[in-house]
Write an enzyme that holds these catalytic residues in place. Structure first.
Site, PDB file in Angstrom:
ATOM      1  N   CYS A   1       0.825  -1.206   0.000  1.00 16.56           N
ATOM      2  CA  CYS A   1       0.000   0.000   0.000  1.00 16.56           C
ATOM      3  C   CYS A   1       0.862   1.261   0.000  1.00 16.56           C
ATOM      4  O   CYS A   1       0.670   2.166  -0.807  1.00 16.56           O
ATOM      5  CB  CYS A   1      -0.922  -0.023   1.214  1.00 16.56           C
ATOM      6  SG  CYS A   1      -1.882   1.472   1.405  1.00 16.56           S
TER       7      CYS A   1
ATOM      8  N   CYS B   1      -1.635   1.733  -2.981  1.00 22.52           N
ATOM      9  CA  CYS B   1      -2.610   2.813  -2.795  1.00 22.52           C
ATOM     10  C   CYS B   1      -1.995   4.216  -2.799  1.00 22.52           C
ATOM     11  O   CYS B   1      -2.484   5.105  -3.498  1.00 22.52           O
ATOM     12  CB  CYS B   1      -3.350   2.647  -1.469  1.00 22.52           C
ATOM     13  SG  CYS B   1      -3.461   0.969  -0.839  1.00 22.52           S
TER      14      CYS B   1
ATOM     15  N   LYS C   1      -0.021   5.298  -5.991  1.00 21.72           N
ATOM     16  CA  LYS C   1      -1.048   5.307  -7.040  1.00 21.72           C
ATOM     17  C   LYS C   1      -1.898   6.579  -6.956  1.00 21.72           C
ATOM     18  O   LYS C   1      -2.104   7.289  -7.929  1.00 21.72           O
ATOM     19  CB  LYS C   1      -1.902   4.043  -6.871  1.00 21.72           C
ATOM     20  CG  LYS C   1      -2.998   3.810  -7.883  1.00 21.72           C
ATOM     21  CD  LYS C   1      -4.340   4.338  -7.517  1.00 21.72           C
ATOM     22  CE  LYS C   1      -4.943   3.943  -6.217  1.00 21.72           C
ATOM     23  NZ  LYS C   1      -5.528   2.638  -6.133  1.00 21.72           N
TER      24      LYS C   1
ATOM     25  N   TYR D   1      -9.144  -3.269 -11.162  1.00 24.97           N
ATOM     26  CA  TYR D   1      -9.056  -1.856 -10.820  1.00 24.97           C
ATOM     27  C   TYR D   1      -7.664  -1.276 -11.051  1.00 24.97           C
ATOM     28  O   TYR D   1      -7.527  -0.113 -11.412  1.00 24.97           O
ATOM     29  CB  TYR D   1      -9.576  -1.584  -9.401  1.00 24.97           C
ATOM     30  CG  TYR D   1      -8.655  -2.010  -8.278  1.00 24.97           C
ATOM     31  CD1 TYR D   1      -7.777  -1.104  -7.708  1.00 24.97           C
ATOM     32  CD2 TYR D   1      -8.679  -3.304  -7.783  1.00 24.97           C
ATOM     33  CE1 TYR D   1      -6.937  -1.481  -6.674  1.00 24.97           C
ATOM     34  CE2 TYR D   1      -7.845  -3.696  -6.757  1.00 24.97           C
ATOM     35  CZ  TYR D   1      -6.973  -2.796  -6.203  1.00 24.97           C
ATOM     36  OH  TYR D   1      -6.140  -3.173  -5.200  1.00 24.97           O
TER      37      TYR D   1
ATOM     38  N   GLU E   1      -7.064   1.993 -13.321  1.00 20.66           N
ATOM     39  CA  GLU E   1      -6.465   3.182 -12.705  1.00 20.66           C
ATOM     40  C   GLU E   1      -5.227   3.648 -13.474  1.00 20.66           C
ATOM     41  O   GLU E   1      -5.046   4.842 -13.719  1.00 20.66           O
ATOM     42  CB  GLU E   1      -6.118   2.897 -11.239  1.00 20.66           C
ATOM     43  CG  GLU E   1      -7.376   2.750 -10.396  1.00 20.66           C
ATOM     44  CD  GLU E   1      -7.114   2.338  -8.947  1.00 20.66           C
ATOM     45  OE1 GLU E   1      -7.966   2.609  -8.110  1.00 20.66           O
ATOM     46  OE2 GLU E   1      -6.053   1.738  -8.665  1.00 20.66           O
TER      47      GLU E   1
ATOM     48  N   HIS F   1     -26.317  21.654  -0.905  1.00 20.25           N
ATOM     49  CA  HIS F   1     -26.468  22.220  -2.229  1.00 20.25           C
ATOM     50  C   HIS F   1     -25.444  23.313  -2.477  1.00 20.25           C
ATOM     51  O   HIS F   1     -25.183  24.108  -1.579  1.00 20.25           O
ATOM     52  CB  HIS F   1     -27.888  22.800  -2.366  1.00 20.25           C
ATOM     53  CG  HIS F   1     -28.192  23.286  -3.733  1.00 20.25           C
ATOM     54  ND1 HIS F   1     -28.382  22.418  -4.794  1.00 20.25           N
ATOM     55  CD2 HIS F   1     -28.319  24.537  -4.237  1.00 20.25           C
ATOM     56  CE1 HIS F   1     -28.625  23.129  -5.883  1.00 20.25           C
ATOM     57  NE2 HIS F   1     -28.593  24.414  -5.577  1.00 20.25           N
TER      58      HIS F   1
ATOM     59  N   GLU G   1     -25.695  15.394  -3.213  1.00 17.43           N
ATOM     60  CA  GLU G   1     -27.106  15.594  -2.826  1.00 17.43           C
ATOM     61  C   GLU G   1     -28.054  14.768  -3.694  1.00 17.43           C
ATOM     62  O   GLU G   1     -29.173  14.472  -3.295  1.00 17.43           O
ATOM     63  CB  GLU G   1     -27.493  17.074  -2.873  1.00 17.43           C
ATOM     64  CG  GLU G   1     -27.531  17.683  -4.254  1.00 17.43           C
ATOM     65  CD  GLU G   1     -27.944  19.165  -4.253  1.00 17.43           C
ATOM     66  OE1 GLU G   1     -28.855  19.531  -3.499  1.00 17.43           O
ATOM     67  OE2 GLU G   1     -27.337  19.952  -5.007  1.00 17.43           O
TER      68      GLU G   1
HETATM   69  C1  LIG Z   1      -1.143  -0.717  -7.631  1.00 16.50           C
HETATM   70  C2  LIG Z   1      -1.979  -1.043  -6.408  1.00 16.50           C
HETATM   71  C3  LIG Z   1      -2.903  -0.146  -5.989  1.00 16.50           C
HETATM   72  C4  LIG Z   1      -3.684  -0.413  -4.874  1.00 16.50           C
HETATM   73  N1  LIG Z   1      -4.614   0.499  -4.473  1.00 16.50           N
HETATM   74  C5  LIG Z   1      -5.389   0.252  -3.400  1.00 16.50           C
HETATM   75  C6  LIG Z   1      -6.326   1.214  -2.963  1.00 16.50           C
HETATM   76  O1  LIG Z   1      -6.486   2.276  -3.557  1.00 16.50           O
HETATM   77  N2  LIG Z   1      -7.067   0.918  -1.867  1.00 16.50           N
HETATM   78  C7  LIG Z   1      -6.914  -0.268  -1.181  1.00 16.50           C
HETATM   79  O2  LIG Z   1      -7.614  -0.467  -0.183  1.00 16.50           O
HETATM   80  N3  LIG Z   1      -6.025  -1.202  -1.578  1.00 16.50           N
HETATM   81  C8  LIG Z   1      -5.257  -0.969  -2.668  1.00 16.50           C
HETATM   82  N4  LIG Z   1      -4.319  -1.892  -3.058  1.00 16.50           N
HETATM   83  C9  LIG Z   1      -4.245  -3.179  -2.321  1.00 16.50           C
HETATM   84  C10 LIG Z   1      -3.447  -3.036  -1.031  1.00 16.50           C
HETATM   85  O3  LIG Z   1      -2.192  -2.466  -1.308  1.00 16.50           O
HETATM   86  C11 LIG Z   1      -3.284  -4.417  -0.407  1.00 16.50           C
HETATM   87  O4  LIG Z   1      -4.545  -5.017  -0.268  1.00 16.50           O
HETATM   88  C12 LIG Z   1      -2.621  -4.325   0.973  1.00 16.50           C
HETATM   89  O5  LIG Z   1      -1.361  -3.720   0.874  1.00 16.50           O
HETATM   90  C13 LIG Z   1      -2.494  -5.728   1.558  1.00 16.50           C
HETATM   91  O6  LIG Z   1      -1.852  -5.638   2.797  1.00 16.50           O
HETATM   92  P1  LIG Z   1      -1.078  -6.908   3.398  1.00 16.50           P
HETATM   93  O7  LIG Z   1      -0.696  -6.534   4.767  1.00 16.50           O
HETATM   94  O8  LIG Z   1      -1.851  -8.132   3.169  1.00 16.50           O
HETATM   95  O9  LIG Z   1       0.214  -7.070   2.475  1.00 16.50           O
HETATM   96  P2  LIG Z   1       1.332  -6.042   2.020  1.00 16.50           P
HETATM   97  O10 LIG Z   1       0.961  -4.644   2.277  1.00 16.50           O
HETATM   98  O11 LIG Z   1       1.685  -6.424   0.639  1.00 16.50           O
HETATM   99  O12 LIG Z   1       2.557  -6.367   2.980  1.00 16.50           O
HETATM  100  C14 LIG Z   1       3.241  -7.587   2.933  1.00 16.50           C
HETATM  101  C15 LIG Z   1       4.666  -7.351   3.368  1.00 16.50           C
HETATM  102  O13 LIG Z   1       5.265  -8.611   3.642  1.00 16.50           O
HETATM  103  C16 LIG Z   1       6.614  -8.551   3.222  1.00 16.50           C
HETATM  104  N5  LIG Z   1       7.083  -9.939   3.034  1.00 16.50           N
HETATM  105  C17 LIG Z   1       6.598 -10.845   2.148  1.00 16.50           C
HETATM  106  N6  LIG Z   1       7.210 -12.032   2.321  1.00 16.50           N
HETATM  107  C18 LIG Z   1       8.099 -11.870   3.331  1.00 16.50           C
HETATM  108  C19 LIG Z   1       9.022 -12.742   3.976  1.00 16.50           C
HETATM  109  N7  LIG Z   1       9.121 -14.027   3.627  1.00 16.50           N
HETATM  110  N8  LIG Z   1       9.802 -12.236   4.960  1.00 16.50           N
HETATM  111  C20 LIG Z   1       9.701 -10.929   5.342  1.00 16.50           C
HETATM  112  N9  LIG Z   1       8.828 -10.080   4.776  1.00 16.50           N
HETATM  113  C21 LIG Z   1       8.030 -10.537   3.792  1.00 16.50           C
HETATM  114  C22 LIG Z   1       6.548  -7.756   1.937  1.00 16.50           C
HETATM  115  O14 LIG Z   1       7.807  -7.226   1.580  1.00 16.50           O
HETATM  116  C23 LIG Z   1       5.512  -6.690   2.301  1.00 16.50           C
HETATM  117  O15 LIG Z   1       6.112  -5.527   2.814  1.00 16.50           O
HETATM  118  C24 LIG Z   1      -3.517  -1.638  -4.153  1.00 16.50           C
HETATM  119  C25 LIG Z   1      -2.549  -2.559  -4.580  1.00 16.50           C
HETATM  120  C26 LIG Z   1      -1.785  -2.265  -5.697  1.00 16.50           C
HETATM  121  C27 LIG Z   1      -0.756  -3.252  -6.129  1.00 16.50           C
END
Ligand SMILES: Cc1cc2nc3c(=O)[nH]c(=O)nc-3n(C[C@H](O)[C@H](O)[C@H](O)COP(=O)(O)OP(=O)(O)OC[C@H]3O[C@@H](n4cnc5c(N)ncnc54)[C@H](O)[C@@H]3O)c2cc1C
Length: 450
Positions: free
Chosen positions: A43, A48, A51, A177, A181, A435, A440
């Protein structure tokens, strides 16, 4: 507790992992979080936040053009892509620091490096063995490009955020999406943009009126949107990419961006070794409390097969912390999760689509409006805003709100509260509007359209 190094070891400091770790520490647990790439996860770094910053950047071209209708004259606007990306990167670096601080302030140990699960209570991190009473898998997801001749030349959203220069032309493949976007972003920034989607219509799962309205608006803006279209091969000739389409056509572009899917980042994580059951997609199978098939291992966010959204990952993290360390077993709520697409123009939705409501055998009344936004009465821009309410006839309860138009996400967020409270159409009708706003219209729609 003394038997383990930590009460909770979270793998992944993204949206879900950070919230779960902080809250668990707040409830008194000894917590560590392992992160291999960047604090804040997808994110903050490649999702997010960057983006939305690029979406803001992409709006200026229209704003400059429209300003003339409001009496302004200004010199020819010009985009400095390198400056935009540098400023975006600076903000992300600041946020990375904020995440390090809030985790530190909460007393969570940050372990930099790649974590791998060894057994139900042990994780390996860069040669160290760390034990925990509970392990939380919050590893997120990663974009994938399907394999075909030349697929190695395609980029994903990850790379799109760091392109050295703004492409003159781009092909975006995918109808989710993220693809929609990026089509809006690149087009707004001045790139010739073609979006291909292999199905009949994009944004599967959204209300049909959102899908058709947005497609029409994107085409009007000049985005070359093509349905039932896909790439079969990509060839690199000099600096240009040549894509052959499945219908025999061809397109030349500077960049080809695949936004066709993301997979859970669970490969080689040691889940199977620890006895954790996963789907064929790699998603961790969890129960309503986010517990995996192993009692001490939980999973949240994009690496489970639920909703790939930041607020959902955060809610799941919050629930796990409450369940494990606050004596309050908590299940996240997935009803009426609002969501927005920051396309050009924006879309947003909460509750049931008309199709979902009918499939669930609700007898529904549909209220719908389409109008030219006030702002464009002077600019003359041919843009329509669409709003729609899905109402259950028997109870008068509003089951769904859908919108295409400026600030759709800002408007639908408020309506999500009303839906969560079970608001009826009569209550919408007795609410006084603000308004003149577009919002609205949601409280002044009186004529049933279906
Ligand atoms: C281009 C794009 C736009 C988006 N826009 C939106 C939006 O507008 N609104 C919205 O709600 N959502 C949006 N999302 C989705 C949102 O980013 C994800 O749903 C959210 O980040 C998921 O959170 P998470 O904690 O599951 O994983 P993540 O945020 O992906 O975090 C996972 C973390 O785990 C770490 N990791 C993975 N494997 C290991 C390992 N083995 N050891 C140590 N670290 C590890 C990774 O490096 C990462 O930092 C978007 C996604 C993308 C790709």
């Amino acid at each position: 507790m003394a038997d383990y190094d930590y009460d909770l070891l979270t793998i992944g400091a993204g949206s879900g992992g950070v919230r779960a770790s902080r809250m668990s520490a707040f409830f008194g647990a000894k917590v560590a979080v392992a992160e291999e790439l960047y604090l804040g996860g997808t994110c903050v770094n490649v999702g997010c936040i960057p983006k939305k910053l690029l979406v803001y950047a992409s709006h200026y071209a229209e704003d400059f053009a429209d300003a003339a209708s409001y009496g302004w004259t200004a010199s020819e606007p010009r985009l400095d892509w390198a400056k935009l990306i540098a400023n975006k990167n600076r903000e992300i670096a600041r946020l990375n620091g904020v995440y390090r601080k809030i985790l530190g302030d909460a007393g969570v140990d940050i372990l930099d490096g790649h974590a791998e699960i060894l057994d139900a209570h042990t994780v390996a991190l860069d040669g160290r063995r760390i034990s925990a009473k509970y392990i939380l898998v919050a590893v997120g997801s990663w974009p994938v490009v399907p394999k075909f001749p030349g697929s190695e030349y395609a980029i994903t959203s990850n790379e799109a955020f760091y392109l050295p220069s703004l492409p003159k032309s781009v092909v975006i493949v995918g109808g989710g999406y993220i693809g929609v976007e990026f089509a809006g972003i690149f087009h707004g920034l001045g790139t010739r943009t073609i979006q291909l989607y292999r199905g009949e219509s994009f944004l599967r799962g959204f209300d049909d009126d959102i899908r058709t309205t947005l497609a029409a608006e994107m085409l009007k803006r000049g985005i070359d949107l093509r349905f039932n279209a896909d790439i079969s091969t990509i060839e690199k000739r000099g600096d240009a990419l040549f894509a052959t389409l499945t219908d025999g056509g061809a397109i030349e572009a500077d960049q080809i961006l695949y936004a066709t899917g993301r997979v859970p980042k669970t490969l080689n994580l040691g889940l199977e070794r620890a006895g954790v059951k996963i789907e064929t997609s790699g998603a961790v199978i969890v129960d309503e409390y986010s517990k995996s098939s192993v009692d001490s291992i939980y999973a949240i966010g994009d690496c489970t097969d639920r909703m790939m959204l930041t607020p959902v990952a955060i809610a799941e993290g919050m629930a796990v912390a409450n369940t494990l360390f606050n004596d309050k077993p908590m299940r996240p709520e997935y009803l009426n999760v609002p969501t927005a697409v920051f396309s050009a123009p924006n879309c947003a939705t909460v509750g049931l689509t008309e199709e979902q409501a009918r499939q669930a055998n609700f007898q529904v009344d549909i209220y719908k409006t389409s109008f030219k936004p006030l702002r464009h009465t002077l600019t003359g821009r041919d843009e329509r805003t669409m709003m729609k309410l899905v109402v259950e006839r028997m109870t008068d309860q509003v089951l769904g709100c859908h919108m295409v138009g400026p600030d759709a996400g800002e408007i639908i967020q408020g309506l999500a509260v009303a839906l969560n409270c079970g608001a009826t159409k009569a209550q919408f009708d007795t609410t006084v509007g603000i308004h003149p706003t577009a919002a609205e219209e949601f409280v002044t729609m009186r004529t049933r359209t279906a």
